[in-house]
Write an enzyme that holds these catalytic residues in place. Structure first.
Site, PDB file in Angstrom:
ATOM      1  N   ASP A 114       0.881  -1.162   0.000  1.00 54.51           N
ATOM      2  CA  ASP A 114       0.000   0.000   0.000  1.00 54.51           C
ATOM      3  C   ASP A 114       0.912   1.203   0.000  1.00 54.51           C
ATOM      4  O   ASP A 114       1.954   1.211   0.665  1.00 54.51           O
ATOM      5  CB  ASP A 114      -0.936   0.006   1.214  1.00 54.51           C
ATOM      6  CG  ASP A 114      -2.079   0.985   1.002  1.00 54.51           C
ATOM      7  OD1 ASP A 114      -2.656   0.995  -0.105  1.00 54.51           O
ATOM      8  OD2 ASP A 114      -2.389   1.763   1.922  1.00 54.51           O
ATOM      9  N   HIS A 155      10.123   4.684  -3.051  1.00 53.70           N
ATOM     10  CA  HIS A 155       9.530   4.117  -1.835  1.00 53.70           C
ATOM     11  C   HIS A 155       9.286   2.620  -2.008  1.00 53.70           C
ATOM     12  O   HIS A 155       9.570   1.822  -1.128  1.00 53.70           O
ATOM     13  CB  HIS A 155       8.224   4.857  -1.534  1.00 53.70           C
ATOM     14  CG  HIS A 155       7.293   4.979  -2.712  1.00 53.70           C
ATOM     15  ND1 HIS A 155       7.720   5.369  -3.965  1.00 53.70           N
ATOM     16  CD2 HIS A 155       5.965   4.722  -2.849  1.00 53.70           C
ATOM     17  CE1 HIS A 155       6.696   5.356  -4.798  1.00 53.70           C
ATOM     18  NE2 HIS A 155       5.625   4.978  -4.151  1.00 53.70           N
TER      19      HIS A 155
END
Ligand code: IMP
Length: 207
Positions: free
Chosen positions: A78, A192
């Site tokens: 996520d 990320h």
């Protein structure tokens, strides 16, 4: 944990699935000396609602639901964008910023509009992508990792690579180009998602 294979990915987002496969491949994940087989979420397994308040919670919800539905090990991520001027929004709502069924283009347009009053270089344009990944084995063992990349939101989109907010995200560690102007390998090296998956692969290697 022994590296499970195959691993079912929880994402329905093709661009994200592609990135997960690329980054895991370059992290050198193998099972019995063979590359780990990644499968996308089977048709008929519904998308898992992201109801947790944070990225890690949502990744865990998705991975556990996929294991329950398929009986196979599952990897879920996520991720999202936090913008300082918006007090960390869109955050866990990044995919739905402009509405439940919003497209990447609509979300991007809404973000640019929200920052329209701030000149390039304004501190309110500071932002970061965050990603959490959770791997759950068929027997319920789990590993989790996070990754972040700091940067700023450009006033004008540039580049056509990547997805989502890539055309306006300029990472601090880069040379001024947006993520959408980079090659996939350049983006993965500092993204990320790349960082979270590398951290996960390291944990797997040492567990
Ligand atoms: P989710 O992780 O599927 O909930 O959605 C994450 C959303 O955050 C995506 O739909 C994008 O809008 C945004 N996002 C996450 N990672 C990236 C990235 O690497 N580039 C651009 N946008 C991203």
């Amino acid at each position: 944990m022994k590296v499970p294979s195959p691993i079912v990915l929880a994402t329905a987002n093709r661009a994200k699935a592609q990135e997960l496969a690329e980054v895991l491949g370059s992290a050198g994940l193998t099972c019995w000396g063979e590359p780990v087989e990644l499968r996308t979420r089977p048709e008929g397994v519904a998308e898992v609602p992201e109801t947790a308040p944070d990225f890690l919670g949502n990744a865990r919800l998705k991975a556990e639901a996929l294991v329950a539905a398929t009986g196979m090990a599952s990897l879920a991520d996520d991720s999202g964008l936090e913008v300082d001027h918006l007090d960390g929004a869109p955050g866990v709502r990044s995919a739905r910023f402009a509405g439940e069924e919003a497209t990447d283009a609509e979300n991007l347009a809404k973000l640019l509009e929200a920052l329209a009053g701030l000149p390039d270089g304004h501190p309110g344009r500071r932002a970061r992508f965050r990603c959490a990944v959770v791997l759950v084995s068929a027997s319920g063992q789990s590993l989790a990792a996070r990754g972040t990349v700091e940067g700023r939101i450009a006033a004008v989109p540039a580049g056509d690579g990547g997805f989502g907010y890539d055309p306006v995200f300029v990472p601090d560690e880069g040379d001024g180009r947006t993520f959408a102007e980079m090659t996939p390998a350049e983006k993965h090296a500092m993204s990320h998602r790349g960082r979270a998956l590398k951290a996960l692969a390291e944990q797997l290697a040492s567990s």
